[in-house]
Design an enzyme around this catalytic site. Structure first.
Site, PDB file in Angstrom:
ATOM      1  N   TRP A 178       0.854  -1.204   0.000  1.00  0.00           N
ATOM      2  CA  TRP A 178       0.000   0.000   0.000  1.00  0.00           C
ATOM      3  C   TRP A 178       0.880   1.241   0.000  1.00  0.00           C
ATOM      4  CZ3 TRP A 178      -4.670  -1.017  -1.372  1.00  0.00           C
ATOM      5  CH2 TRP A 178      -5.648  -0.015  -1.327  1.00  0.00           C
TER       6      TRP A 178
ATOM      7  N   ASP B 238       0.163  10.921  -0.211  1.00  0.00           N
ATOM      8  CA  ASP B 238      -0.895  11.942  -0.145  1.00  0.00           C
ATOM      9  C   ASP B 238      -2.231  11.305   0.209  1.00  0.00           C
ATOM     10  OD1 ASP B 238      -1.213  10.605  -2.653  1.00  0.00           O
ATOM     11  OD2 ASP B 238      -2.312  12.318  -3.435  1.00  0.00           O
TER      12      ASP B 238
ATOM     13  N   GLU C 117      -3.320   8.492  -1.790  1.00  0.00           N
ATOM     14  CA  GLU C 117      -2.538   7.263  -1.614  1.00  0.00           C
ATOM     15  C   GLU C 117      -1.665   6.922  -2.808  1.00  0.00           C
ATOM     16  OE1 GLU C 117      -6.222   4.648  -0.589  1.00  0.00           O
ATOM     17  OE2 GLU C 117      -5.026   4.737   1.226  1.00  0.00           O
ATOM     18  N   GLU C 118      -1.265   7.929  -3.555  1.00  0.00           N
ATOM     19  CA  GLU C 118      -0.538   7.651  -4.796  1.00  0.00           C
ATOM     20  C   GLU C 118       0.851   8.256  -4.859  1.00  0.00           C
ATOM     21  OE1 GLU C 118      -3.333   9.323  -7.519  1.00  0.00           O
ATOM     22  OE2 GLU C 118      -4.328   7.403  -7.863  1.00  0.00           O
TER      23      GLU C 118
ATOM     24  N   GLU D 232     -18.380   6.285  -4.537  1.00  0.00           N
ATOM     25  CA  GLU D 232     -17.179   7.125  -4.525  1.00  0.00           C
ATOM     26  C   GLU D 232     -17.148   8.026  -5.757  1.00  0.00           C
ATOM     27  OE1 GLU D 232     -13.219   5.430  -5.648  1.00  0.00           O
ATOM     28  OE2 GLU D 232     -12.758   5.827  -3.536  1.00  0.00           O
TER      29      GLU D 232
HETATM   30  C1  NOJ Z   1      -6.188   2.629  -4.256  1.00  0.00           C
HETATM   31  C2  NOJ Z   1      -6.270   3.996  -3.652  1.00  0.00           C
HETATM   32  O1  NOJ Z   1      -7.169   3.963  -2.629  1.00  0.00           O
HETATM   33  C3  NOJ Z   1      -6.624   5.006  -4.703  1.00  0.00           C
HETATM   34  O2  NOJ Z   1      -6.699   6.276  -4.144  1.00  0.00           O
HETATM   35  C4  NOJ Z   1      -5.580   4.973  -5.751  1.00  0.00           C
HETATM   36  O3  NOJ Z   1      -5.905   5.873  -6.762  1.00  0.00           O
HETATM   37  C5  NOJ Z   1      -5.461   3.583  -6.311  1.00  0.00           C
HETATM   38  N1  NOJ Z   1      -5.211   2.625  -5.268  1.00  0.00           N
HETATM   39  C6  NOJ Z   1      -4.383   3.507  -7.379  1.00  0.00           C
HETATM   40  O4  NOJ Z   1      -3.111   3.745  -6.793  1.00  0.00           O
HETATM   41  C1  NOJ Z   2      -9.301   6.033  -2.065  1.00  0.00           C
HETATM   42  C2  NOJ Z   2      -9.098   7.472  -1.764  1.00  0.00           C
HETATM   43  O1  NOJ Z   2      -8.182   8.001  -2.687  1.00  0.00           O
HETATM   44  C3  NOJ Z   2      -8.594   7.665  -0.365  1.00  0.00           C
HETATM   45  O2  NOJ Z   2      -8.523   9.042  -0.093  1.00  0.00           O
HETATM   46  C4  NOJ Z   2      -9.506   7.009   0.627  1.00  0.00           C
HETATM   47  O3  NOJ Z   2      -8.950   7.108   1.905  1.00  0.00           O
HETATM   48  C5  NOJ Z   2      -9.733   5.558   0.283  1.00  0.00           C
HETATM   49  N1  NOJ Z   2     -10.128   5.405  -1.091  1.00  0.00           N
HETATM   50  C6  NOJ Z   2     -10.821   4.951   1.157  1.00  0.00           C
HETATM   51  O4  NOJ Z   2     -12.015   5.633   0.995  1.00  0.00           O
END
Ligand code: NOJ
Ligand code: NOJ
Length: 596
Positions: free
Chosen positions: A152, A208, A211-212, A439
């Site tokens: 992750w 960030d 999560e990227e 979402e």
């Molecule tokens: C899962 C993350 O929650 C999401 O924010 C991200 O865009 C994707 N993985 C791809 O990295």
């Molecule tokens: C993906 C989003 O990018 C992230 O901000 C969020 O925490 C997770 N999904 C879970 O909702």
């Protein structure tokens, strides 16, 4: 069923036979349509949140008491039945505010369950570390509170700050009520751990909120600043003078660093710095920042990026514009100055790269917050920085201050209210069956997509609706804060400050080597020896397999670099592409890379 605001609106004039040019009637109709949407959707959103909270939420089987899952879907189309520290804190902020405002006393048990769960989660050793070695930066856990051990984007350093902010709101309320023992014995130790983490790690990069990107993130820095400010006051009230002082000192440093995300030439926030290249930097990250660090007791202050500050409005203009045009087919043909569907950032490709409900709602909420503040202040100030934002609503408006008695004020606030309602109307138009908020909604035709019943989407609806009604969260002490002219980044945990015109960058490269083999660094600027393998800088293996070196580079420098191996005179370069980075304007940072 899908609510269709636009369809209804375009039918109404024909049915009523009113003159097509009557703007006021159009405005009233739009607002009353949004009003009725909000009254239908509010209870659905509240129920949508509660269904995703353990142990008894209708949609979260297996979630422990107090655990907030991000969404009920366990694999099809995505697996969201985990608890993210960020989502959970943002969601509980909404519930705690409702409780504090006396709107729903039944929430108390859930709040204390959430605190109890958070106290347990803090102690769970996980891939980011233990409670005392970075584990608080772990982004998500399984819903039974066991660690999530898969790959992750970790750590994510906004989580502890957001959790501290949410819990502090509860602690301040209870202290006022006289329930000091629970605050002192339970809440303060909980909050303190999160704040110590922020105090010691705010100047390190991390992933960030999306999560990227492993970099420095505007949202993260801003919520860290807020958490430390509030924490300093709480620490003082708890008699912990040492922490109060340390949090205040670091809050000053964080506020200073926060200023470096602003691009004065482009008039917007670069949401990711110190990494995260290849994007424009325009990102709903910054709009979320403005609403989650809104302080109703502050004015339109730029230093803390208040929703009505000129910088935040200019940024709103730029971020919204980045979603206009043909990027999303559902936005094409919508004219400038009208609301469009908003995603995370225009380069996004996750799940097809679609608009999101929570970012579209946040885009409305920033404007509602601004309207609240202008009304309170009794005027609107247009500066050279925010002029373009205001020209959307009145092309002839000029730089100046307009009192609430002026016609310019009336024109601007009326048009901005309509504009803000337009973002809510987009959510209304593309909402799922029965008012469900997933979402995302697809860029092609607005069908709900990715995680269904996203808890955060529901929370975002409630805060936007409240802001529209002038119901705003409590103050956190932003009033009058200004960024110090000189920034220091010494966080007390080592690392030292940048100072002068250079920034200290610690490069950390994880690389396994054989005996006699060493790791070096070179790159595109003088400080990195201009791509010379012969002059490349030797890294120290004191923390093997992490190789380290700290280099002073010019503040703001954009450069590329690579690590190389030298063994028996042979040089091996890392694979392409080059790594790239932009040094901050001040401060010091650590970059974590792994040999590739
Ligand atoms: C899962 C993350 O929650 C999401 O924010 C991200 O865009 C994707 N993985 C791809 O990295
Ligand atoms: C993906 C989003 O990018 C992230 O901000 C969020 O925490 C997770 N999904 C879970 O909702």
């Amino acid at each position: 069923m899908r609510f269709s605001a636009y369809l209804l609106l375009s039918l109404v004039p024909t049915v009523l036979g009113t003159s097509g040019g009557d703007l006021d009637d159009g405005l009233t109709r739009r607002q009353s349509s949004v009003d009725s949407f909000i009254s239908t959707e509010s209870p659905i959103a509240k129920a949508g949140i509660l269904a995703n909270i353990g142990p008894s939420g209708a949609k979260c089987q297996g979630a422990k008491s107090g655990v907030v899952i991000a969404g009920p879907s366990t694999g099809n189309p995505v697996d969201y039945a985990f608890t993210w520290t960020r989502d959970s804190a943002l969601v509980y902020k909404v519930l705690i505010d409702q409780y504090i405002q006396g709107r729903d006393n039944s929430l108390l048990t859930g709040i204390t369950n959430w605190v109890a769960s958070g106290l347990r989660l803090q102690q769970v050793s996980n891939p980011s570390g233990t409670v005392s070695s970075g584990g608080l930066g772990e982004p998500k856990f399984n819903r039974d509170e066991t660690p999530f051990t898969g790959g992750w984007g970790r750590p994510q350093r906004d989580g502890p700050a957001l959790r501290a902010i949410t819990t502090t709101a509860f602690a301040n309320y209870l202290s006022k009520q006289g329930n000091t023992s629970y605050v002192t014995n339970t809440l303060w130790p909980f909050i303190r751990l999160d704040l110590d983490y922020v105090r010691d790690s705010w100047n390190l990069t991390g992933f960030d909120l999306w999560e990227e990107v492993n970099a420095s993130s505007f949202f993260t820095t801003a919520v860290q600043h807020r958490a430390l400010r509030e924490g300093a006051k709480l620490a003082a009230a708890q008699g912990d003078a040492a922490r109060s002082t340390a949090y205040t000192t670091q809050a000053g440093n964080v506020l200073c660093f926060l200023q470096s995300y602003w691009s004065s030439s482009q008039k917007y926030i670069i949401s990711n710095i110190n990494g995260g290249g290849g994007r424009s930097g325009l990102d709903a990250n910054s709009i979320l920042t403005s609403i989650h660090t809104f302080d109703p007791a502050a004015g339109c202050e730029a230093a803390t990026f208040q929703p009505c500050s000129d910088v935040a409005l200019a940024n709103h203009f730029a971020v919204v514009n980045s979603f206009r045009g043909s990027l999303y087919p559902i936005n094409s043909g919508i004219p400038a100055g009208s609301a469009v569907a908003i995603g995370r950032y225009k380069e996004d490709s996750y799940f097809g790269g679609n608009p999101w409900y929570l970012t579209t709602l946040a885009t409305a909420e920033q404007l509602y917050d601004a309207l609240y503040q202008w009304k309170k202040i009794g005027s609107i100030t247009v500066t050279a920085t925010s002029l373009q934002f205001f020209q959307q609503f009145s092309p002839s408006v000029a730089v100046g201050t307009y009192a609430s008695t002026s016609s310019t004020y009336t024109t601007l606030t009326g048009a901005i209210k309509t504009y803000a309602d337009g973002f809510v109307a987009i959510v209304q138009k593309y909402i799922g069956a029965g008012g469900a908020l997933a979402e995302q909604f697809t860029r092609a035709n607005g069908t709900p997509a990715s995680a269904p019943d996203l808890t955060w989407s529901y929370a975002a609806a409630l805060t936007a609706f409240d802001a529209r009604a002038g119901v705003v969260p409590g103050s956190w002490g932003a009033a009058g804060l200004t960024a110090p002219a000189q920034c220091s980044t010494n966080n007390g945990g080592g690392g030292g400050g940048g100072g002068g015109n250079t920034v200290a960058i610690t490069f950390q490269e994880t690389a396994t080597t054989v005996w006699g083999e060493n790791i070096f660094l070179t790159g595109s600027i003088d400080a990195l020896k201009n791509w010379s393998p012969n002059d490349a800088l030797a890294l120290s293996a004191d923390s093997y397999p992490v190789w380290k070196i700290t280099v002073n580079v010019p503040a703001g420098a954009n450069f590329q670099y690579k690590f190389i191996r030298k063994f028996n005179g042979a040089v091996t370069w890392e694979s392409d592409p080059n790594r790239s980075y932009t040094a901050p304007g001040s401060g010091s940072v650590t970059l974590n890379d792994s040999w590739r």
